[in-house]
Structure formats: structure tokens, C-alpha cells
Design a protein around this motif. Structure first.
Motif, PDB file in Angstrom:
ATOM      1  N   LEU A  10       0.822  -1.219   0.000  1.00 11.50           N
ATOM      2  CA  LEU A  10       0.000   0.000   0.000  1.00 11.50           C
ATOM      3  C   LEU A  10       0.851   1.262   0.000  1.00 11.50           C
ATOM      4  O   LEU A  10       0.305   2.362   0.045  1.00 11.50           O
ATOM      5  CB  LEU A  10      -0.933  -0.010   1.209  1.00 11.50           C
ATOM      6  CG  LEU A  10      -1.876  -1.221   1.317  1.00 11.50           C
ATOM      7  CD1 LEU A  10      -2.732  -1.114   2.568  1.00 11.50           C
ATOM      8  CD2 LEU A  10      -2.727  -1.361   0.075  1.00 11.50           C
ATOM      9  N   ASN A  11       2.171   1.112  -0.029  1.00  9.65           N
ATOM     10  CA  ASN A  11       3.107   2.246  -0.062  1.00  9.65           C
ATOM     11  C   ASN A  11       2.843   3.194   1.098  1.00  9.65           C
ATOM     12  O   ASN A  11       2.758   4.412   0.940  1.00  9.65           O
ATOM     13  CB  ASN A  11       3.017   2.995  -1.394  1.00  9.65           C
ATOM     14  CG  ASN A  11       4.312   3.708  -1.737  1.00  9.65           C
ATOM     15  OD1 ASN A  11       5.371   3.406  -1.186  1.00  9.65           O
ATOM     16  ND2 ASN A  11       4.242   4.651  -2.652  1.00  9.65           N
ATOM     17  N   TYR A  12       2.743   2.616   2.278  1.00 10.80           N
ATOM     18  CA  TYR A  12       2.464   3.380   3.492  1.00 10.80           C
ATOM     19  C   TYR A  12       3.744   4.080   3.948  1.00 10.80           C
ATOM     20  O   TYR A  12       4.808   3.473   4.037  1.00 10.80           O
ATOM     21  CB  TYR A  12       1.955   2.438   4.575  1.00 10.80           C
ATOM     22  CG  TYR A  12       1.579   3.094   5.870  1.00 10.80           C
ATOM     23  CD1 TYR A  12       0.441   3.885   5.966  1.00 10.80           C
ATOM     24  CD2 TYR A  12       2.357   2.913   7.006  1.00 10.80           C
ATOM     25  CE1 TYR A  12       0.087   4.484   7.168  1.00 10.80           C
ATOM     26  CE2 TYR A  12       2.009   3.503   8.215  1.00 10.80           C
ATOM     27  CZ  TYR A  12       0.872   4.287   8.281  1.00 10.80           C
ATOM     28  OH  TYR A  12       0.526   4.876   9.467  1.00 10.80           O
ATOM     29  N   ILE A  13       3.671   5.351   4.244  1.00  6.28           N
ATOM     30  CA  ILE A  13       4.827   6.150   4.634  1.00  6.28           C
ATOM     31  C   ILE A  13       4.843   6.297   6.155  1.00  6.28           C
ATOM     32  O   ILE A  13       3.896   6.824   6.746  1.00  6.28           O
ATOM     33  CB  ILE A  13       4.791   7.535   3.962  1.00  6.28           C
ATOM     34  CG1 ILE A  13       4.751   7.368   2.439  1.00  6.28           C
ATOM     35  CG2 ILE A  13       5.986   8.367   4.384  1.00  6.28           C
ATOM     36  CD1 ILE A  13       5.924   6.606   1.861  1.00  6.28           C
ATOM     37  N   TYR A  14       5.919   5.843   6.785  1.00  9.34           N
ATOM     38  CA  TYR A  14       6.024   5.914   8.243  1.00  9.34           C
ATOM     39  C   TYR A  14       7.483   5.766   8.644  1.00  9.34           C
ATOM     40  O   TYR A  14       8.350   5.466   7.813  1.00  9.34           O
ATOM     41  CB  TYR A  14       5.185   4.808   8.899  1.00  9.34           C
ATOM     42  CG  TYR A  14       5.730   3.414   8.703  1.00  9.34           C
ATOM     43  CD1 TYR A  14       6.286   2.711   9.774  1.00  9.34           C
ATOM     44  CD2 TYR A  14       5.711   2.789   7.455  1.00  9.34           C
ATOM     45  CE1 TYR A  14       6.792   1.433   9.604  1.00  9.34           C
ATOM     46  CE2 TYR A  14       6.205   1.519   7.289  1.00  9.34           C
ATOM     47  CZ  TYR A  14       6.749   0.844   8.357  1.00  9.34           C
ATOM     48  OH  TYR A  14       7.251  -0.414   8.187  1.00  9.34           O
ATOM     49  N   ASN A  15       7.767   5.982   9.914  1.00 13.84           N
ATOM     50  CA  ASN A  15       9.116   5.791  10.425  1.00 13.84           C
ATOM     51  C   ASN A  15       9.052   5.199  11.823  1.00 13.84           C
ATOM     52  O   ASN A  15       8.099   5.430  12.580  1.00 13.84           O
ATOM     53  CB  ASN A  15       9.901   7.115  10.448  1.00 13.84           C
ATOM     54  CG  ASN A  15       9.392   8.078  11.509  1.00 13.84           C
ATOM     55  OD1 ASN A  15       8.227   8.468  11.475  1.00 13.84           O
ATOM     56  ND2 ASN A  15      10.257   8.465  12.432  1.00 13.84           N
ATOM     57  N   LEU A  16      10.066   4.400  12.171  1.00 11.32           N
ATOM     58  CA  LEU A  16      10.184   3.809  13.496  1.00 11.32           C
ATOM     59  C   LEU A  16      11.342   4.419  14.272  1.00 11.32           C
ATOM     60  O   LEU A  16      11.255   4.612  15.474  1.00 11.32           O
ATOM     61  CB  LEU A  16      10.367   2.285  13.390  1.00 11.32           C
ATOM     62  CG  LEU A  16       9.212   1.519  12.753  1.00 11.32           C
ATOM     63  CD1 LEU A  16       9.580   0.055  12.582  1.00 11.32           C
ATOM     64  CD2 LEU A  16       7.941   1.654  13.578  1.00 11.32           C
TER      65      LEU A  16
END
Length: 743
Positions: A718-724
């Protein structure tokens, strides 16, 4: 009359079949990864009202079989092997001809209790371990079309990777690869870096890994310092007899940013790789070699990377009870350094508050070269069923150079570190008729580090540090009726630069109680971890902040307990759940000083508690397997002095993994859905940065025919944009095709 007729029929029917002629059936039995399944049972039966068994045979060490004198006509060939789903198919046999029928068996995650070797430093069944253990099979590694082992381990229950750093039940958080609280083993040999204490996940070629065992919870009673939060053991593939070869090619591409304003290049980023391996075994000798390379354009600005690797292994069995094993690997990486991302005003931000695909211009041109290698010599001997011993020597070498063209004095334009870690261990396992198993051993290691970044010199100069470790351990397991009781301890002695000796004693005990539908387990033990040389003496810049040393760091200390149960009420369902609790003192975490510098410091007290559970089911038949895993984690720094109780950094409270796989003949499809809740506490260095929970869907498909296999994976579909990790973007949608041929 009726009895006489039946007797005539019984005599004449086989003769009539024989009169029709016969043929032969031959083929190979392999698993879905293309490897031979040894000693699989092959059974051939005729069809019809008078069906009969023609023959039963076993597949050879190469997985091949042959059945002669098979009656002409339609017959059933069924194949079975413990640990695999059975396979049955109908074929037509022509008189005087040989029919080839190859079989692919799919691993069964439910019906078999596998043997593990990590939880107790010896072989035992999975349900005999006093702590939780997760397994990552060779099939799962192949199906996910991964380039490094951590990409497959990341989906194990209770495990999460944050920018390449493994987090088992929230034990490690994120500290830029310094001081991992998880111990990495390669075939049982420690492989954490001598300077940073971290892990190089690409040290072993992924195509050479047979399976991965993940032991959760403190393993200090057997493995010492680095096993504070768990142990990950990479078990490499066995060397078969005969000549074998394998070719594996990988190609893929990265999706563009989902918003045009985030664009940073005018071409599509790609990745590709090629791995080859060969082995030969005959008599008492076996040997294998593997080599490979891969390239990636990356999915962010300044993110290109190149990787080369080679590994070898040899086995010699001078007598049936003795095995000498030599193994080694070397890997080299040259890559650009993209993090951290660009905040407003730090690059061509197009008026955005942040640009997750672009870098801060102050980091332009940053590169790293990392070389690492290991060599291990291992001797094992089992003179009888009651006693076995082993001895090993190992050497792990890591070297890296970080280049910072824009860095200003007094710091040098490059950081470097060369670390050698030498180790040795001797272990003895005895088994008695009373149901007692005793494991005893001694272990020693020496780390030698030369570096300008881990020197402790705040002016940026170089230096050398050494660390020596000595240990002895013993653990006994006793069967008492239905119960298995385990009690043991390990004593560790540590010196830094030849100074005073620091001693630690790590006891643990546990009980295993099998029931009709599953097994209860309970354990309690001491966890400890000595700070790495890097944590003590680091002097550098990270994320735009100065990092200063703290030679006075104390070792982490704590107690951890677990109560768990595995159950299998019906053959198609298996579950495991555990409640865990860790009380830690002097936990080492990065902290911000009043002058806005970063320093590793000891927290007064911390608590990690929660629930770790997973269920695997085949409720829709043998072709469908589903797994649901859930981790609830409450990780808190307890109140002390002027600091109130607060959440530990970089630990999500909820971690959910849903996995589903469907397999029919030579085709398979599957999906992984991973959800991690957003952190409860913001990073103190970047309090205004957005925080998002991870919601990642991976899709995959596979196809096999004979020795050829192909795997397609769409990660983050889904090309989800996030960071951990702080200001480090997680990978965008990545499509990967892997094709392998096994000879």
C-alpha cells in the motif's frame, strides 16, 4: 461356491494384471525451497475395486526414488514425511516405459514438534524448552524473497526491527546499532561485534540459512552478557552427499514517493543480486562454497548500496562418533548514508515542514565502507548415547570507515574502527537413565578495538581498548514424573584494558509440565549485560548532535520471569502464549544532557511486562495456513529522583502480525500484515516530529517446477509512509522477483 469363486479371483487377478505388462515410476522428492527430502516414504497403489499396494520405498539421501514392476494403468503415488504435509497424485503407467513423477512437500508448522538446539545449548524438543522459542523455517525465508535474514526474522512473533536493530519483546529499543541486548549466533557461535556489540545481519548469505531459532527472554544463564533480551541462532544448511549446485537471481524496484512534492529523482530505483553455491560430499568428507553480490539504488536520496559476500564450509568425520567442522564467511558493503531526513530549511524542502525522502544538506556525501568476516573451527564427539562433548575456536573481525565530507573540526572527516573478537568454548553434555541431563562448559573471549570514534578522546583522536571475558556455566534438567525441572547458573568475569575484574552470577530455573493438549512452562532468571566498548567510549556526532563518552557506565542487571503455555487441542490448530515480566536496574539508554549532548547513561529502574501470543491454524484444509501473533508490551522507566515514571523510548505497546499462505501443487500465494502502534513517548531530540503507527501489508506468490522455483514479493504493497527510528523513513513499496535453480 462363493468361497471358491473368491479364491479363484484372488489367484487370477494378479496374473491378469501381470499379463497387461508393467513399467517403472521414478522421481525426486523435494521441499518447496527445492532441497531434497531424505527418507521420505513413497507408496504406490493400484486403483479400482481390487486396489492393492504395489510397493513401499524410501527416498535416498538425494531425495530420489524408483519403483519397478508397477502394473500398467492408473496408479496412486503418495509421499509422506514427518514434518511435511503428505502428497498424493494419480499417474498413468505404460507397459515397458518409465514414468517420472517429482513431488514437492510443504513444511507443516503444526503437526510436528521440531527439535531445537538454542534454548538449552543442546538438542531438545520445542515443548521441552523452559522459555519461549519462535522458529523461522527455510520455507518462510524462501517465500519472502528476502536478501538478508533480518527481513524474514522481522515477522516472527514478538520481534520487531527498528532500522536494522532487533527488538525482542521491546528489550533493545533503538540506539543506532550500539549495544544490542540480543545475542546473534551462527551455528551456535557468538557473532556480535567486538566494538559496538551490534549485529551484522548480512554476515551469512541468506540462501545458506536452513532455519532461525529465536529464543525470547534472558539467556544470560547460558550465553552471558549480550543475551539480556534473547538469542537469535542462524543455523546453516547441511552439506549433502554427492555434487550439488544452486543459482539464485534477484531483481526488484522501488516505488516512487506517493506525493509528487516528495520526489527526489527522475528515474525508478532498482535492486538486483546474484548468488551461487556448490557443494560436494563423499565418504567422510564434505565441502561447500557460496558467493554473491547485490546492488540497490535505494528508496531515498543518497541511498545507493553495494554488497559482496563469500562463505565456505568443510566437514570431516574421521569416525562415526566424531565430526570436525570448519566454516567462515566474508562480506563487504559500500553504501551512501541517507539519514536523517531533511527538516524545513535544511534542504530544497519545497515549502514542506519535512522531506522524508531527502537528506539534510549537512550530510551530503556521507558514505560508509563496512567489512566483516568470521572463521570457526568446531569439534564434536558423541562416544555414547550418554555423553557428548564439543570444543570450538572462533574469530570475528569487523572494520568500518564512515566518511563525512561536511564535518567541521575538531572532529576528523572520517570515523573508523577495527575490531577483532577471539573466542573459545568447551562444553560437555551427559544423560543418565534417571532422566537427568547435565550441561557444563567454559567460555572465553578477547576483544581488541582500534578506533577514533570509540576512543573516549573528546578531541577526536584515536585510541585502543581491550576487553577480556571468562565464564563457566552449568545447568541440569531432571525428569520428575510428568515434570521437567531445570536449574543452572553462569559466572562471568570481565576486565577492561587490563583493569579490575567485574563479576556477575546469572542463575535461572524453570519447570515444564506436559498435559494432554499442550505444555505449561515457567522460568525465572537473572539478566545482565555489560556495556559495549562503543557505549563506554563513543565520541562522534549523530543526528546532528554531539555524542560524548561515559567510561563510568555500569552493567545492566535485572530479573526476568515467564509463564507460558503451548497447546494443540486438534491436529490443525497450535497456539502459544506467555506472560513475561522483567525488572531491570541500570538499564543503558541514550540520554540528553543539559548542554544538548547525547550520552549513554544508566537508568535507575525500568520494567518491561506484557503478553506474547500466537496461533497457527489450518482450519480450511491442508492447503491453507494462517497465523495470528500479538504482542502487548508495557515498557516503562520507573520514577526516580526528579524524573517521573514514563514510557521507554521506541517501544510500541501493540504489535500485531497476520500471516496467511495458500499452496496447491506447484503454486503458492501469501500475505503478511504487520501493525505496530505509535510510540507513547516522543523523541526528546525531535519533539515536533510526526509519529505514525506502522501498517504494512506484504504480498507474495511462488511457483515451482522440478529444480526451478520463482518467488514474487510486494513489500509494503500500500506504499504506506512511516518511520520507526527518529527521522529515518521505512522502506516504500518494493517489488522483488527471485528465481532459483537447484541441481
Amino acid at each position: 461356491m462363493r468361497t471358491a469363486a473368491l479364491l479363484v479371483t484372488a489367484v487370477l487377478f494378479p496374473a491378469a494384471i501381470a499379463g497387461q505388462g508393467s513399467g517403472s515410476v521414478t522421481g525426486a522428492v523435494r521441499d518447496t525451497a527445492g532441497l531434497a527430502v531424505r527418507q521420505a516414504r513413497v507408496r504406490v497403489r493400484t486403483m479400482g475395486p481390487a486396489a492393492r499396494l504395489v510397493a513401499i520405498t524410501m527416498a535416498s539421501a538425494e531425495g530420489t526414488y524408483r519403483v519397478d514392476s508397477v502394473p500398467a494403468g492408473r496408479v496412486i503415488v503418495d509421499v509422506a514425511m514427518i514434518g511435511y504435509f503428505p502428497d498424493a497424485d494419480t499417474i498413468d503407467v505404460t507397459a515397458g516405459q518409465t514414468v517420472t513423477h517429482d513431488v514437492r512437500l510443504r513444511l507443516s508448522p503444526v503437526t510436528l514438534l521440531p527439535t531445537i538446539v538454542t534454548a538449552a545449548k543442546r538438542s531438545q524438543l520445542l515443548d521441552q524448552a523452559i522459555t519461549s522459542v519462535s522458529l523461522v523455517s527455510r520455507e518462510a525465508i524462501s517465500a519472502r524473497a528476502v536478501n538478508t535474514v533480518d527481513e524474514a526474522v522481522d515477522k516472527a512473533p514478538g520481534v520487531q526491527f527498528i532500522n536494522g536493530q532487533v527488538n525482542i519483546r521491546g528489550s533493545s529499543g533503538f540506539v543506532e546499532g550500539l549495544g544490542s541486548r540480543v545475542l546473534l549466533l551462527v551455528d551456535g557461535v557468538p557473532a556480535n561485534q567486538g566494538d559496538r556489540g551490534g549485529i551484522n545481519w548480512d554476515l551469512v548469505p541468506v540462501d545458506q540459512v536452513q532455519r532461525v531459532e529465536v529464543v525470547k527472554g534472558a539467556g544470560s544463564a547460558l550465553y552471558g552478557s549480550s543475551a539480556f533480551g534473547g538469542v537469535v541462532n542462524l543455523i546453516t544448511r547441511e552439506l549433502p552427499t554427492g555434487a550439488h549446485a544452486r543459482l539464485r537471481a534477484t531483481a526488484g524496484m522501488f516505488a516512487d514517493p506517493p506525493q509528487q512534492v516528495w520526489g527526489f529523482r527522475d528515474y525508478t530505483g532498482i535492486q538486483d543480486g546474484l548468488d551461487v553455491s556448490a557443494s560436494y560430499g563423499h565418504g567422510t568428507m564434505r565441502a561447500g562454497f557460496a558467493a554473491g553480490a547485490r546492488h540497490s539504488d535505494g528508496y531515498r536520496e543518497q541511498d545507493k548500496a553495494d554488497h559482496w559476500q563469500a562463505s565456505g564450509r568443510g566437514e570431516w568425520r574421521p569416525e562415526p562418533a566424531m565430526l570436525v567442522n570448519l566454516s567462515g564467511a566474508w562480506a563487504s558493503d559500500q553504501y551512501q548514508v541517507p539519514e536523517p531526513w531533511c527538516a524545513s530549511g535544511q534542504c530544497a524542502d519545497s515549502g514542506q515542514g519535512f522531506q522524508p525522502f531527502r537528506i539534510d544538506t549537512a550530510n551530503r556525501g556521507n558514505t560508509t565502507r563496512s567489512d566483516k568476516g568470521y572463521f570457526t573451527a568446531l569439534v564434536t564427539r558423541t562416544p555414547s548415547a550418554r555423553i557428548a562433548w564439543s570444543a570450538r575456536l572462533s574469530w570475528l573481525r569487523t572494520r568500518f570507515t564512515d566518511v563525512y565530507p561536511e564535518r567541521q573540526p575538531p572532529f576528523a572527516p572520517a570515523d573508523f574502527s577495527v575490531a577483532n573478537r577471539y573466542g573459545g568454548e568447551a562444553r560437555l553434555v551427559t544423560r543418565r537413565d534417571t532422566g537427568q541431563i547435565v550441561t557444563v562448559g567454559v567460555e572465553a573471549a578477547h576483544s581488541d578495538v582500534t578506533s577514533n570514534v570509540f576512543s573516549g578522546d573528546t578531541t577526536g583522536g584515536g585510541g585502543r581498548h581491550m576487553q577480556d571475558e571468562y565464564a563457566a556455566y552449568a545447568e541440569a534438567e531432571q525428569v520428575m514424573g510428568p515434570l521437567r525441572a531445570t536449574l543452572g547458573a553462569r559466572g562471568d568475569f570481565l576486565t577492561i584494558d587490563g583493569g579490575g575484574v567485574t563479576a556477575f552470577v546469572s542463575p535461572r530455573g524453570g519447570l515444564v509440565w506436559p498435559t494432554r493438549s499442550g505444555t505449561w512452562r515457567a522460568s525465572i532468571g537473572r539478566a545482565y549485560r555489560a556495556p559495549s566498548l562503543a557505549e563506554r567510549f563513543v565520541t562522534t556526532y549523530a543526528l546532528g548532535f554531539r555524542v560524548i563518552p561515559n567510561p563510568a557506565l555500569r552493567a545492566e542487571d535485572g530479573w526476568t520471569a515467564e509463564l507460558g503455555r503451548s497447546w494443540s487441542p486438534v491436529p490443525w490448530l497450535r497456539g502459544d502464549a506467555a506472560i513475561f515480566w522483567t525488572e531491570a536496574r541500570d538499564l543503558i539508554e541514550p540520554a540528553t544532557t543539559p548542554s544538548l549532548q547525547i550520552q549513554f547513561q544508566n537508568l535507575q529502574r525500568a520494567r518491561l511486562a506484557g503478553l506474547d501470543c500466537n496461533v497457527t491454524a489450518m482450519s480450511f484444509g491442508p492447503h491453507v495456513t494462517t497465523t495470528v501473533a500479538y504482542l502487548y508490551l508495557d515498557a516503562r522507566e520507573l520514577a526516580h529522583d526528579t524524573v517521573p515514571e514514563r514510557a521507554l523510548l521506541y517501544r510500541p505497546r501493540h504489535l500485531v502480525t497476520l500471516t496467511a499462505d495458500y499452496s496447491w501443487r506447484s503454486v503458492g500465494v501469501g500475505a503478511d500484515l504487520r501493525y505496530s502502534s505509535r510510540y507513547e513517548r516522543q523523541d526528546p531530540l525531535f519533539p515536533g516530529d510526526p509519529q505514525l503507527g506502522g501498517k504494512v501489508l506484504d504480498l507474495r506468490a511462488s511457483w515451482t517446477t522440478g529444480p526451478l522455483e520463482a518467488h514474487l514479493k510486494v513489500a509494503n504493497a500500500l506504499n504506506y509512509i512511516y518511520n520507526l527510528a527518529p527521522r529515518v523513513l521505512e522502506p516504500v513499496r518494493t517489488t522483488t522477483l527471485t528465481v532459483a535453480y537447484t541441481y
